[in-house]
Write a protein that holds these residues in place. Structure first.
Motif, short mmCIF file in Angstrom:
data_model
loop_
_atom_site.label_atom_id
_atom_site.label_comp_id
_atom_site.label_asym_id
_atom_site.label_seq_id
_atom_site.Cartn_x
_atom_site.Cartn_y
_atom_site.Cartn_z
N LYS A 120 -51.61 152.80 -150.26
CA LYS A 120 -51.36 153.33 -151.41
C LYS A 120 -50.93 152.80 -152.40
O LYS A 120 -51.63 152.96 -153.53
N LYS A 158 -54.16 152.14 -153.68
CA LYS A 158 -55.78 152.78 -154.24
C LYS A 158 -54.92 153.47 -155.39
O LYS A 158 -55.52 153.90 -156.42
N GLU A 159 -53.31 152.86 -155.92
CA GLU A 159 -53.20 153.09 -157.05
C GLU A 159 -53.14 151.91 -158.11
O GLU A 159 -52.75 152.04 -159.27
N ASN A 160 -54.11 150.76 -157.40
CA ASN A 160 -54.13 150.04 -158.77
C ASN A 160 -55.45 149.19 -158.44
O ASN A 160 -56.10 148.56 -157.50
#
Ligand SMILES: [Zn+2]
Length: 193
Positions: A12, A15-17
């Motif tokens: 997560k 994926k967010e970075n």
């Protein structure tokens, strides 16, 4: 169960970075705090978790302790798509011709590299699972994917007819199965004549 959650947490974060070089402490601190908050437990060995993600191809190792998540490169791994290099090899192996109708580049036909066993059925991006199809036959194959049960049924009838010496039924099934073969429909289901 816990390990899945830990792995998902790490994923997560990356994926967010996306497309950023991230060093261990940044993601480890975040994941440890988040995990503690969500479960009340201690996230052990997050460093190892990151290394495992890199080993599985989810992360790119930039240098020691620094990783990067690139959504474009991961897509290939997750969806089992053929790489450009693999496509070239498969097209050359099949002589730039559709394996069903034999039409190809020379005839001005658009060629596709197809998964013999479809991705959503667990078909892998390996050369043996690739074949060259013209746009028309690729389209037909995709549209007739749901006829698998039919093919399996005729194979069963065929086997039964063979055992019982029921020539008429055997011939009938043979004719139908030959149509499947000729059109390369459900070719991952093998019919042994
Ligand atoms: Zn074709």
């Amino acid at each position: 169960m816990n390990s899945v959650t830990q792995k998902e947490l790490l994923k997560k974060f990356f994926k967010e970075n996306p497309n950023r070089d991230i060093s261990h402490p940044e993601v480890v601190d975040w994941a440890t705090a988040k995990y503690k908050k969500q479960t009340g437990k201690v996230f052990r060995d997050a460093d190892r978790g990151i290394r495992l993600l890199a080993q599985s191809g989810f992360l790119i190792k930039v240098k020691k302790g620094v990783y990067r998540y690139d959504p474009n490169s991961i897509e290939n791994i997750e969806l089992e798509d053929f790489t450009t290099a693999q496509k070239k090899i498969i097209l050359a192996r099949d002589n730039y011709k559709c394996v069903v109708c034999g039409r190809g580049k020379k005839d001005g036909i658009e060629l596709h590299v197809d998964h013999i066993k479809a991705k959503d059925l667990g078909g892998k991006a390996i050369l043996e699972n690739g074949q060259t199809l013209c746009a028309q036959h690729n389209f037909m194959k995709k549209n007739l994917k749901q006829t698998e049960t039919g093919k399996k049924m005729f194979i069963r009838f065929y086997e039964l007819a063979k055992v019982e010496g029921y020539e008429e039924l055997k011939k009938f099934c043979e004719q139908i199965l030959e149509v499947y073969e000729r059109n390369n429909i459900n070719s991952h289901i093998k019919w042994e004549k």
